[in-house]
Design a protein around this motif. Structure first.
Motif, PDB file in Angstrom:
ATOM      1  N   ILE A  26       0.840  -1.200   0.000  1.00 23.02           N
ATOM      2  CA  ILE A  26       0.000   0.000   0.000  1.00 23.02           C
ATOM      3  C   ILE A  26       0.877   1.252   0.000  1.00 23.02           C
ATOM      4  N   THR A  27       1.939   1.271   0.777  1.00 23.73           N
ATOM      5  CA  THR A  27       2.829   2.434   0.797  1.00 23.73           C
ATOM      6  C   THR A  27       3.524   2.583  -0.548  1.00 23.73           C
ATOM      7  N   ARG A  28       3.952   1.471  -1.121  1.00 24.92           N
ATOM      8  CA  ARG A  28       4.638   1.514  -2.417  1.00 24.92           C
ATOM      9  C   ARG A  28       3.709   2.026  -3.513  1.00 24.92           C
ATOM     10  N   ALA A  29       2.420   1.723  -3.422  1.00 25.19           N
ATOM     11  CA  ALA A  29       1.453   2.233  -4.405  1.00 25.19           C
ATOM     12  C   ALA A  29       1.174   3.713  -4.156  1.00 25.19           C
ATOM     13  N   LEU A  30       0.934   4.068  -2.900  1.00 19.76           N
ATOM     14  CA  LEU A  30       0.639   5.466  -2.575  1.00 19.76           C
ATOM     15  C   LEU A  30       1.824   6.373  -2.859  1.00 19.76           C
ATOM     16  N   ALA A  31       3.036   5.812  -2.880  1.00 24.60           N
ATOM     17  CA  ALA A  31       4.240   6.603  -3.147  1.00 24.60           C
ATOM     18  C   ALA A  31       4.226   7.216  -4.545  1.00 24.60           C
ATOM     19  N   ASN A  32       3.299   6.792  -5.397  1.00 26.47           N
ATOM     20  CA  ASN A  32       3.132   7.470  -6.686  1.00 26.47           C
ATOM     21  C   ASN A  32       2.702   8.919  -6.483  1.00 26.47           C
ATOM     22  N   SER A  33       2.146   9.229  -5.328  1.00 25.21           N
ATOM     23  CA  SER A  33       1.883  10.597  -4.889  1.00 25.21           C
ATOM     24  C   SER A  33       2.632  10.764  -3.574  1.00 25.21           C
ATOM     25  N   PRO A  34       3.923  11.060  -3.616  1.00 25.83           N
ATOM     26  CA  PRO A  34       4.720  11.031  -2.388  1.00 25.83           C
ATOM     27  C   PRO A  34       4.236  11.992  -1.303  1.00 25.83           C
ATOM     28  N   ARG A  35       3.768  13.167  -1.685  1.00 23.12           N
ATOM     29  CA  ARG A  35       3.244  14.088  -0.657  1.00 23.12           C
ATOM     30  C   ARG A  35       1.976  13.533  -0.042  1.00 23.12           C
ATOM     31  N   GLY A  36       1.110  12.967  -0.874  1.00 24.02           N
ATOM     32  CA  GLY A  36      -0.115  12.348  -0.359  1.00 24.02           C
ATOM     33  C   GLY A  36       0.200  11.169   0.543  1.00 24.02           C
ATOM     34  N   ALA A  37       1.149  10.342   0.123  1.00 23.58           N
ATOM     35  CA  ALA A  37       1.546   9.175   0.928  1.00 23.58           C
ATOM     36  C   ALA A  37       2.073   9.613   2.286  1.00 23.58           C
ATOM     37  N   ARG A  38       2.829  10.696   2.306  1.00 26.47           N
ATOM     38  CA  ARG A  38       3.374  11.198   3.566  1.00 26.47           C
ATOM     39  C   ARG A  38       2.247  11.652   4.502  1.00 26.47           C
ATOM     40  N   HIS A  39       1.210  12.277   3.958  1.00 25.78           N
ATOM     41  CA  HIS A  39       0.076  12.708   4.789  1.00 25.78           C
ATOM     42  C   HIS A  39      -0.704  11.513   5.323  1.00 25.78           C
ATOM     43  N   VAL A  40      -0.932  10.527   4.475  1.00 29.46           N
ATOM     44  CA  VAL A  40      -1.626   9.316   4.921  1.00 29.46           C
ATOM     45  C   VAL A  40      -0.821   8.645   6.033  1.00 29.46           C
TER      46      VAL A  40
END
Length: 185
Positions: A26-40
């Motif tokens: 899930i983190t590796r997928a969300l990392a496509n939006s790194p700023r969004g992943a950091r907030h999540v």
């Protein structure tokens, strides 16, 4: 197979290479939006390490969200987390019984937490009766943190489903030990 590429740490710009949990799909997928992943990740870390909510109750709520939605990824990952935060195997098995309206060994507050997670997941609301039990047992901060946790993980299971996130093989044993209900849809 996931609908987006799973990124590795070296795929990220230098300022995002410190992203935590880059081994989870899930983190590796969300990392496509790194700023969004950091907030999540920030919300998740707050709930796990800074919230005043009892960790066992938090994990029971998250497990109930995973169980109610049939999210293999969320459920299996949080069984792993829950066991490390004091949730017993008996507690995890009780989620199925309580969800089916059967007797279980959980104390009334834990059952109210599961009921709240089911209501917010299945009905998008919280009944007055369930709110009253929680409000009487928890201080305001813990109550709000419980609702944030339920809401946050309801959002996450929907993101995981939309992206078709693959469960890592090492988590499959949790689904064997603590099966999800069979879906007929």
């Amino acid at each position: 197979m996931a609908r987006v590429r799973y990124l590795d740490r070296e795929d990220l710009a230098p300022e995002y290479q410190d992203m935590p949990r880059m081994k989870s799909n899930i983190t590796r997928a969300l990392a496509n939006s790194p700023r969004g992943a950091r907030h999540v990740a920030g919300t998740g870390m707050y709930l796990r390490h800074e919230s005043s909510l009892n960790p066992r109750l938090r994990e029971l709520a998250i497990l109930q969200v995973g169980y109610s939605t049939g999210s293999e990824y969320e459920y299996a990952h949080h069984i792993d987390v829950a066991l490390s935060f004091g949730v017993s195997e008996t507690d995890i098995l009780a989620i199925a019984a309580d969800s089916a309206g059967q007797a279980c060994t959980l104390e009334p507050l834990a059952r109210a937490v599961l009921q709240a997670a089911r209501e917010m997941t299945e009905q998008l609301s919280l009944s007055d009766a369930t709110f009253t039990v929680l409000n009487d047992a928890l201080d305001a901060e813990s109550l709000i943190d419980l609702l944030i946790a339920i809401g946050e993980y309801n959002g996450m299971v929907r993101i995981m489903a939309a992206l078709q996130i693959d469960l890592e093989p090492e988590f499959m044993t949790y689904l064997e030990r603590f099966p999800l209900p069979i879906r007929t849809e």
